[in-house]
Scaffold this active site. Sequence first.
Site, PDB file in Angstrom:
ATOM      1  N   HIS A 174      -7.447  -4.795   9.953  1.00 32.87           N
ATOM      2  CA  HIS A 174      -7.150  -4.567   8.526  1.00 32.87           C
ATOM      3  C   HIS A 174      -5.817  -5.212   8.129  1.00 32.87           C
ATOM      4  O   HIS A 174      -4.922  -5.381   8.951  1.00 32.87           O
ATOM      5  CB  HIS A 174      -7.205  -3.079   8.151  1.00 32.87           C
ATOM      6  CG  HIS A 174      -6.061  -2.235   8.612  1.00 32.87           C
ATOM      7  ND1 HIS A 174      -6.134  -0.872   8.744  1.00 32.87           N
ATOM      8  CD2 HIS A 174      -4.786  -2.553   8.962  1.00 32.87           C
ATOM      9  CE1 HIS A 174      -4.976  -0.400   9.129  1.00 32.87           C
ATOM     10  NE2 HIS A 174      -4.135  -1.394   9.275  1.00 32.87           N
ATOM     11  N   ASP A 219       0.817  -1.211   0.000  1.00 34.24           N
ATOM     12  CA  ASP A 219       0.000   0.000   0.000  1.00 34.24           C
ATOM     13  C   ASP A 219       0.854   1.265   0.000  1.00 34.24           C
ATOM     14  O   ASP A 219       2.065   1.215   0.192  1.00 34.24           O
ATOM     15  CB  ASP A 219      -0.973  -0.008   1.191  1.00 34.24           C
ATOM     16  CG  ASP A 219      -0.311  -0.444   2.490  1.00 34.24           C
ATOM     17  OD1 ASP A 219       0.920  -0.381   2.578  1.00 34.24           O
ATOM     18  OD2 ASP A 219      -1.028  -0.857   3.411  1.00 34.24           O
ATOM     19  N   GLU A 278      -9.787  -2.120   4.942  1.00 35.99           N
ATOM     20  CA  GLU A 278     -10.439  -1.771   6.193  1.00 35.99           C
ATOM     21  C   GLU A 278     -11.715  -2.596   6.391  1.00 35.99           C
ATOM     22  O   GLU A 278     -12.288  -3.111   5.415  1.00 35.99           O
ATOM     23  CB  GLU A 278     -10.803  -0.277   6.170  1.00 35.99           C
ATOM     24  CG  GLU A 278      -9.607   0.652   6.023  1.00 35.99           C
ATOM     25  CD  GLU A 278      -8.819   0.859   7.315  1.00 35.99           C
ATOM     26  OE1 GLU A 278      -8.766  -0.062   8.155  1.00 35.99           O
ATOM     27  OE2 GLU A 278      -8.267   1.950   7.496  1.00 35.99           O
ATOM     28  N   ASN A 284      -7.935  -2.813  14.033  1.00 33.94           N
ATOM     29  CA  ASN A 284      -9.292  -3.149  13.582  1.00 33.94           C
ATOM     30  C   ASN A 284      -9.301  -4.376  12.658  1.00 33.94           C
ATOM     31  O   ASN A 284     -10.313  -4.665  12.023  1.00 33.94           O
ATOM     32  CB  ASN A 284      -9.927  -1.943  12.872  1.00 33.94           C
ATOM     33  CG  ASN A 284      -9.147  -1.520  11.639  1.00 33.94           C
ATOM     34  OD1 ASN A 284      -8.219  -2.191  11.214  1.00 33.94           O
ATOM     35  ND2 ASN A 284      -9.527  -0.386  11.060  1.00 33.94           N
TER      36      ASN A 284
HETATM   37  P1  PGA Z   1       1.844  -1.224  12.536  1.00 33.83           P
HETATM   38  O1  PGA Z   1       0.673  -1.197  11.496  1.00 33.83           O
HETATM   39  O2  PGA Z   1       2.790  -2.286  12.084  1.00 33.83           O
HETATM   40  O3  PGA Z   1       2.454   0.155  12.490  1.00 33.83           O
HETATM   41  O4  PGA Z   1       1.236  -1.530  13.867  1.00 33.83           O
HETATM   42  C1  PGA Z   1       0.185  -2.408  11.016  1.00 33.83           C
HETATM   43  C2  PGA Z   1      -1.036  -2.135  10.180  1.00 33.83           C
HETATM   44  O5  PGA Z   1      -1.759  -1.184  10.476  1.00 33.83           O
HETATM   45  O6  PGA Z   1      -1.266  -2.909   9.240  1.00 33.83           O
END
Ligand code: PGA
Length: 248
Positions: A138, A67, A143, A136
């Site tokens: 994702h 992404d 999302e 959440n």
């Molecule tokens: P993080 O994010 O590794 O910074 O916790 C992971 C994500 O949101 O996919």
Amino acid sequence: MRIYREKDYEAMSRRAAQIIAAEIVHNPACLLGLATGSTPEGAYRYLVDWYKQGLLSFKNVRSVNLDEYVGLAPDHDQSYRYFMQSNLFGHVDINPANTRVPDGLTLDAKAFCDEYDAFIRAQGYVDLQLLGIGRNGHIGFNEPGGFFVKETHVVDLTESTIDANARFFASRDDVPKQAISMGMGAIMGAKKVLLCASGEEKADAICGSVLGSISPSCPASILQLHPDVIVVVDEAAFSKLAAAGFQA
Ligand code: PGA
């Protein structure tokens, strides 16, 4: 699903790096699906370290990232292209031409996303897809919602994701509101998936993904349908699975 329960972030990172390194050794021209965020930083540090020791080469490795924020240039210090350069690509012998991160500045997002998927499909999908997970549930920026999105697409980030990522920006208002994310088609097409999580704030998402019902309200739950998933978590991220009596 195989689950590795590691002591802490460092051990999780080392285990994840070992799995990625094994893929590279086994298949030096592999196509890696890469992720950004705090979760993979430690694993990338191990990979850079092993490269510097002469134990690993990225010479023929190819990569596609999950992404990118819409509106951020590659040299913006919060863009995911910048993250990849500073955490991995800039320190190893990977050919820059063999690395792909979605273009956050594209003027034709639909055409860009279609081309991104076409490229992944033409390669026979990625060999190993590295994933973090949002609080959440994702994966990438897929999302929670009413359905799983198959294609690479532009996503409106949820308030929860904007809150979680605000720590990297001068203010919450500076967090981009949209991102381009690989869809579930490319993720589920991967030959192998490596899902990593660290910290108590990920415990509910991990528990829901592994034990919950398969639902777009917890996007990572779709991985229960994938034939080859490795989950690497630290004790804190495992804690809700432990409380549910899950053994690993
Ligand atoms: P993080 O994010 O590794 O910074 O916790 C992971 C994500 O949101 O996919």
